[in-house]
Each structure stands twice: as structure tokens, then as C-alpha cells.
Design a protein around this motif. Structure first.
Motif, PDB file in Angstrom:
ATOM      1  N   PRO A 131       1.026  -1.226  -0.118  1.00  0.00           N
ATOM      2  CA  PRO A 131      -0.072  -0.211  -0.026  1.00  0.00           C
ATOM      3  C   PRO A 131       0.994   1.179  -0.021  1.00  0.00           C
ATOM      4  O   PRO A 131       2.000   1.106   0.570  1.00  0.00           O
ATOM      5  N   ALA A 132       0.521   2.181  -0.740  1.00  0.00           N
ATOM      6  CA  ALA A 132       1.108   3.514  -0.941  1.00  0.00           C
ATOM      7  C   ALA A 132       1.739   3.941   0.606  1.00  0.00           C
ATOM      8  O   ALA A 132       2.553   4.494   0.748  1.00  0.00           O
ATOM      9  N   GLU A 133       0.684   3.860   1.758  1.00  0.00           N
ATOM     10  CA  GLU A 133       1.153   4.716   3.007  1.00  0.00           C
ATOM     11  C   GLU A 133       2.166   3.978   3.520  1.00  0.00           C
ATOM     12  O   GLU A 133       2.708   4.296   4.620  1.00  0.00           O
ATOM     13  N   SER A 134       2.624   2.695   3.013  1.00  0.00           N
ATOM     14  CA  SER A 134       3.591   2.023   3.750  1.00  0.00           C
ATOM     15  C   SER A 134       5.035   2.247   3.108  1.00  0.00           C
ATOM     16  O   SER A 134       5.941   1.717   3.457  1.00  0.00           O
TER      17      SER A 134
ATOM     18  N   SER B 121      11.607   1.708   3.627  1.00  0.00           N
ATOM     19  CA  SER B 121      10.832   0.487   3.203  1.00  0.00           C
ATOM     20  C   SER B 121      10.787   0.263   1.746  1.00  0.00           C
ATOM     21  O   SER B 121       9.542  -0.401   1.272  1.00  0.00           O
ATOM     22  N   MET B 122      11.312   0.961   1.086  1.00  0.00           N
ATOM     23  CA  MET B 122      11.007   0.788  -0.425  1.00  0.00           C
ATOM     24  C   MET B 122      11.190  -0.548  -0.902  1.00  0.00           C
ATOM     25  O   MET B 122      12.126  -1.034  -0.644  1.00  0.00           O
TER      26      MET B 122
ATOM     27  N   LYS C 111       2.565 -12.142   5.076  1.00  0.00           N
ATOM     28  CA  LYS C 111       1.579 -11.509   6.173  1.00  0.00           C
ATOM     29  C   LYS C 111       1.520  -9.822   6.279  1.00  0.00           C
ATOM     30  O   LYS C 111       0.367  -9.465   6.451  1.00  0.00           O
ATOM     31  N   LYS C 112       2.528  -9.299   5.867  1.00  0.00           N
ATOM     32  CA  LYS C 112       2.670  -7.934   5.748  1.00  0.00           C
ATOM     33  C   LYS C 112       1.860  -7.315   4.762  1.00  0.00           C
ATOM     34  O   LYS C 112       0.930  -6.378   4.943  1.00  0.00           O
TER      35      LYS C 112
END
Length: 256
Positions: free
Chosen positions: A72-75, A80-81, A135-136
Motif C-alpha cells: 500500500p502507498a502509505e507503507s 521500506s522501499m 503476512k505484511k
């Protein structure tokens, strides 16, 4: 070294059969490749997108990972790229018209996600890299799946999907004919969920707002070789055949 020999022999065959034709195509597009699509597929060795879609040199970007997940964009941040957002942005800069998220039957990543679904609910972050990845980025799919699956039901639905854009607002009946396993049902739902992740990035949203891009969920059955496309009008995955071709084409408007 059996696998290594197969690869080398395959290259020798390519030199005899396809190389000359590909060289001609390379000369045509070498300074201005214009891919029209991005396929986001699983890395499973049975998924040969260029084969079942009959893609030619320069037709499409292909991005593969375990489970065809899109963070998701917010992650997304510098720390974390991952490859997936960068590939999406490159596709937008290249003006692709269609993005396909393509899941498949007997997906080992999705099978593992199903087994780990309780850990997803409990926010258990333990495990190796594969488990942590699944899971993430698989948790949103598991949560929606668990919300709508019912005991002893043959199919799941209607599952509502809601978003900012019309392409994200639809209902889905997952495997209404009960042809596939419960894990395969999760795989189909996951392909739909990833559309929302694709549409979460500003550079994709800009294309959607201008009517310059369509996003699609596709699904491949590794046992039969049949290819399915989610039809928003029919609220389900439809097998792509000579009979369904025209109807599915009409749903692509106005990106084509």
C-alpha cells in the motif's frame, strides 16, 4: 546440472528459431519502446504471461513477486522501499494504458497466506522473509476474506469493494460455481484487493482521474490453462473465450 543444460539448449533453440524475428522487432522499437500494459504477476514458474497473452517484444512491462502483492502507498518510505511502487511509477511515466494484477490457482504464496491467516489477525510478525512478506502485504486480503467467507458456503459474496474511483467500486462473487479450492478463492479475492493498492499511488490516481488507465484483475488456472478476467458488470471472474471477448473489450473503454 540438468536445469542449467536445459537453459543453454533453450538459448540454442532460440538462436535457430526466434532470434532473427526478435532482432527485426528490436530495430523497430529500439529508440522508442511503447509498452501498453503492466502485468503484476506471481513469480510461480508455471505462470508464463508472455506465452498465454502472446506478448511481443516491447508490448508490456512484467513485474513478478511471491503472491502478486503491491505494498500500500502509505507503507512506502525510503527505509521500506520495494520494487513494486517503482515499477508502477515507471509504467505511468511510460504511459501504459492497462495494469493487470494476475493471480493463479495453487499459488504457493497464497496457500501459505491461508495457513497463516490467524497469525495475520494476531499481528504476529515472526517468520522468515517469505512469511513476513506474505503476512505484511497479504493481511488486507485475509481480513476481507475472513469477513465474507461463511461456513459450508460454496462461494464468497457479494464482497463489496469501495474506493475513490469508479473502477474501485464494485461487488464480487468469488467462484460462484464452486470450481476451485478455498485457497484459490482467496487468490481471486487477493487479485481484486491488490487493485486498491495499485490505485493508492498519486501517479496512478492522476491517470485514473484523466481516464488514461484501466486496472484489471486477471486469474490463471495452472491446471487447465484457462485465463479469467474480472468483469465488473458480471461481478465475477469470466473466462476469456471467443464468446466473452467482445463483452470484456467493451468494459475496457475509455482507456482504449
Amino acid at each position: 546440472m540438468k536445469g542449467f543444460e536445459k537453459i543453454l539448449r533453450g538459448i540454442l533453440k532460440y538462436r535457430l528459431t526466434d532470434k532473427a524475428l526478435m532482432e527485426k522487432r528490436f530495430q523497430v522499437i529500439k529508440n522508442n519502446p511503447s509498452p501498453t500494459s503492466l502485468f503484476i504477476t506471481c513469480m510461480d514458474s508455471r505462470i508464463l504471461t508472455s506465452r498465454f497473452a502472446t506478448l511481443d517484444v516491447g508490448d508490456s512491462f512484467i513485474l513478478r513477486n511471491a503472491g502478486n502483492f503491491i505494498p500500500p502507498a502509505e507503507s512506502v518510505s525510503f527505509d521500506s522501499m520495494t520494487t513494486e511502487p517503482a515499477a508502477l511509477e515507471l509504467a505511468c511515466l511510460s504511459n501504459v494504458r492497462h495494469v493487470f494484477v494476475c493471480g493463479h490457482s495453487d499459488c504457493k504464496a497464497i496457500n501459505m497466506l491461508y495457513k497463516l491467516k490467524d497469525e495475520c489477525h494476531d499481528h504476529n510478525h515472526c517468520g522468515g522473509p517469505l512469511q513476513m512478506w506474505i503476512k505484511k502485504y497479504g493481511t488486507p486480503s485475509v481480513q476481507k476474506f475472513s469477513e465474507f467467507v461463511k461456513d459450508n458456503e460454496n462461494h464468497i459474496g457479494p464482497v463489496p469493494f469501495n474506493g475513490r474511483f469508479s473502477q474501485l467500486n464494485f461487488q464480487a462473487y468469488i467462484d460462484p460455481e464452486n470450481k476451485f479450492s478455498i485457497e484459490d478463492k482467496l487468490s481471486q479475492l487477493n487479485s481484486l484487493q491488490q487493485l486498491h493498492h495499485v490505485a493508492g499511488f498519486p501517479f496512478v490516481q492522476d491517470k485514473l482521474l484523466k481516464g488514461q488507465m484501466r486496472i484489471h484483475a486477471m486469474w490463471f488456472d495452472v491446471y487447465s490453462g484457462d485465463v479469467y478476467l474480472f468483469s465488473r458488470n458480471n461481478k465475477r471472474f469470466i473466462e476469456i473465450t471467443e464468446k466473452s471477448y467482445k463483452e470484456l473489450m467493451q468494459e475496457c473503454y475509455p482507456a482504449d
